[in-house]
Write an enzyme that holds these catalytic residues in place. Structure first.
Site, PDB file in Angstrom:
ATOM      1  N   ASP A 134      27.253   8.062  -7.064  1.00 46.37           N
ATOM      2  CA  ASP A 134      28.283   8.884  -7.706  1.00 46.37           C
ATOM      3  C   ASP A 134      29.413   8.043  -8.295  1.00 46.37           C
ATOM      4  O   ASP A 134      29.960   8.364  -9.342  1.00 46.37           O
ATOM      5  CB  ASP A 134      28.865   9.883  -6.702  1.00 46.37           C
ATOM      6  CG  ASP A 134      27.927  11.053  -6.441  1.00 46.37           C
ATOM      7  OD1 ASP A 134      26.897  11.153  -7.133  1.00 46.37           O
ATOM      8  OD2 ASP A 134      28.228  11.854  -5.535  1.00 46.37           O
TER       9      ASP A 134
ATOM     10  N   ASN B  88      37.185  13.042 -10.642  1.00 44.34           N
ATOM     11  CA  ASN B  88      37.289  13.584  -9.286  1.00 44.34           C
ATOM     12  C   ASN B  88      38.714  14.014  -8.957  1.00 44.34           C
ATOM     13  O   ASN B  88      38.979  15.186  -8.711  1.00 44.34           O
ATOM     14  CB  ASN B  88      36.844  12.539  -8.261  1.00 44.34           C
ATOM     15  CG  ASN B  88      35.430  12.758  -7.775  1.00 44.34           C
ATOM     16  OD1 ASN B  88      34.740  13.668  -8.222  1.00 44.34           O
ATOM     17  ND2 ASN B  88      34.983  11.923  -6.865  1.00 44.34           N
TER      18      ASN B  88
ATOM     19  N   THR C 244      34.812  18.104  -3.339  1.00 45.50           N
ATOM     20  CA  THR C 244      34.039  17.722  -2.150  1.00 45.50           C
ATOM     21  C   THR C 244      34.248  16.253  -1.790  1.00 45.50           C
ATOM     22  O   THR C 244      33.525  15.718  -0.950  1.00 45.50           O
ATOM     23  CB  THR C 244      32.540  17.986  -2.377  1.00 45.50           C
ATOM     24  OG1 THR C 244      32.141  17.438  -3.636  1.00 45.50           O
ATOM     25  CG2 THR C 244      32.240  19.478  -2.367  1.00 45.50           C
ATOM     26  N   ALA C 245      35.242  15.604  -2.412  1.00 48.75           N
ATOM     27  CA  ALA C 245      35.527  14.207  -2.114  1.00 48.75           C
ATOM     28  C   ALA C 245      36.757  14.119  -1.197  1.00 48.75           C
ATOM     29  O   ALA C 245      36.810  14.784  -0.161  1.00 48.75           O
ATOM     30  CB  ALA C 245      35.720  13.435  -3.428  1.00 48.75           C
ATOM     31  N   TYR C 246      37.762  13.337  -1.574  1.00 52.18           N
ATOM     32  CA  TYR C 246      38.954  13.157  -0.756  1.00 52.18           C
ATOM     33  C   TYR C 246      39.632  14.492  -0.459  1.00 52.18           C
ATOM     34  O   TYR C 246      40.136  14.738   0.640  1.00 52.18           O
ATOM     35  CB  TYR C 246      39.906  12.215  -1.493  1.00 52.18           C
ATOM     36  CG  TYR C 246      41.088  11.696  -0.700  1.00 52.18           C
ATOM     37  CD1 TYR C 246      41.175  11.865   0.686  1.00 52.18           C
ATOM     38  CD2 TYR C 246      42.115  11.019  -1.347  1.00 52.18           C
ATOM     39  CE1 TYR C 246      42.259  11.374   1.395  1.00 52.18           C
ATOM     40  CE2 TYR C 246      43.203  10.528  -0.650  1.00 52.18           C
ATOM     41  CZ  TYR C 246      43.275  10.713   0.717  1.00 52.18           C
ATOM     42  OH  TYR C 246      44.346  10.233   1.418  1.00 52.18           O
ATOM     43  N   ASN C 247      39.631  15.390  -1.433  1.00 52.12           N
ATOM     44  CA  ASN C 247      40.223  16.718  -1.265  1.00 52.12           C
ATOM     45  C   ASN C 247      39.667  17.438  -0.047  1.00 52.12           C
ATOM     46  O   ASN C 247      40.411  18.037   0.735  1.00 52.12           O
ATOM     47  CB  ASN C 247      39.971  17.539  -2.530  1.00 52.12           C
ATOM     48  CG  ASN C 247      40.316  19.002  -2.375  1.00 52.12           C
ATOM     49  OD1 ASN C 247      41.472  19.384  -2.354  1.00 52.12           O
ATOM     50  ND2 ASN C 247      39.290  19.846  -2.271  1.00 52.12           N
ATOM     51  N   LEU C 248      38.354  17.376   0.122  1.00 54.08           N
ATOM     52  CA  LEU C 248      37.710  18.052   1.255  1.00 54.08           C
ATOM     53  C   LEU C 248      38.118  17.395   2.576  1.00 54.08           C
ATOM     54  O   LEU C 248      38.396  18.083   3.566  1.00 54.08           O
ATOM     55  CB  LEU C 248      36.194  18.023   1.084  1.00 54.08           C
ATOM     56  CG  LEU C 248      35.371  18.778   2.132  1.00 54.08           C
ATOM     57  CD1 LEU C 248      35.673  20.266   2.092  1.00 54.08           C
ATOM     58  CD2 LEU C 248      33.882  18.536   1.910  1.00 54.08           C
ATOM     59  N   SER C 249      38.168  16.059   2.581  1.00 54.90           N
ATOM     60  CA  SER C 249      38.557  15.336   3.800  1.00 54.90           C
ATOM     61  C   SER C 249      39.982  15.676   4.221  1.00 54.90           C
ATOM     62  O   SER C 249      40.310  15.647   5.407  1.00 54.90           O
ATOM     63  CB  SER C 249      38.448  13.824   3.567  1.00 54.90           C
ATOM     64  OG  SER C 249      37.129  13.452   3.248  1.00 54.90           O
TER      65      SER C 249
END
Length: 284
Positions: A71, A144, A185-190
């Site tokens: 990705d 992203n 679904t990247a840093y935002n999700l974490s």
């Protein structure tokens, strides 16, 4: 939307991975079998000892771009090629990604469908950020997310945020993530942010370790423009986790969804929720 006739593709490999040489030649052979000319970009070519074409020239002479890696490789390629409005798809070398979702073993079958027009082109939102650096206006794109955070781990940061020039919120903590649906679904999700369906025209603001429990993620319509600045400290701006820039005290960054979209080529049967299930054990 259907992919136009593809006769030439530009290929970009994951950096610092010379072991992809064998995979590149397999990929090139598959495209040649389907009467598609594959040309590697010059940096990737130098990595594996193959003559390549300079990236901007490659974009101008290709009907589509293909990334071989993960990705991160696809995200970097999206940002670099965005002004050329060229469709992209990713072949993953390793594990399935959210964006690079075609295996090298599946490529022959995928290209067969591609030349027959049996594919789809998804249009995804991308963030456009504008700020002043060295007395010049700089415009950058993030597929992203854009993160505003503190330059030093020893301090928290106050980030004043305006929406369409009207006061919206002041975030106090480790920073704020401005995320596209693709990046949700990247840093935002974490950081506890929401998962957004990738084809929606919205973006999310998610505080990072906020000092107040009343601070919560918020989803805004894509028509809005936000302005963010730190009045007390310098702020570090991180674009897609790949580029870093500093804002001085009081300097602003303006963020909005770009008027153009990113075009990703997928199989007709591609299902975003299947990827969520596989990558995140969604629903289990």
């Amino acid at each position: 939307m259907q992919a136009k006739t593809i006769k030439k593709v530009g290929v970009i490999l994951r950096p610092s991975t010379p072991e992809l040489k064998k995979s590149y030649f397999i990929l090139e052979k598959i495209f040649k079998k389907h009467n598609i000319e594959a040309t590697i970009d010059s940096i990737s070519g130098a990595m594996i000892g193959v003559m390549g074409m300079e990236f901007d020239l490659l974009c101008q002479n290709s009907d589509a771009l293909v990334t071989l890696g993960g990705d991160g490789t696809l995200i970097s390629t999206v940002r670099r090629s965005f002004k050329y409005d060229i469709p992209i798809f990713g072949v993953y070398a390793g594990t399935l990604g959210f964006l690079a979702d075609i295996n090298l073993t599946e490529l022959d079958s995928f290209v067969s469908k591609l030349v027959a027009g049996e594919c789809r082109v998804d249009e995804r939102a991308i963030l456009e950020a504008t700020f002043i650096q060295n007395r010049q206006e700089v415009t950058l794109y993030a597929f992203n997310d854009i993160v505003l955070t503190r330059p030093s781990v020893s301090n928290m940061i106050h980030i004043e945020t305006l929406v369409d020039s009207k006061p919206f919120n002041t975030y106090y903590g480790d920073g704020v993530i401005v995320s596209t649906p693709t990046g949700s679904t990247a840093y935002n999700l974490s950081a506890g942010g929401p998962v957004l369906f990738p084809l929606t025209n919205v973006f999310a603001l998610t505080p990072i370790c906020p000092h107040s429990l009343t601070q919560r993620p918020v989803v805004l319509p894509g028509k809005f423009t936000i302005e963010m600045k730190s009045k007390q400290d310098r702020a570090l701006v991180i674009i897609d986790g790949q580029d870093k820039h500093e804002l001085e005290v009081g300097e602003s960054i303006h963020i909005q969804l770009a008027k153009k979209t990113v075009k990703l080529i997928h199989r007709e049967e591609f299902n975003y929720f299947d990827v969520l299930k596989e990558k995140l054990n969604w629903g289990e």
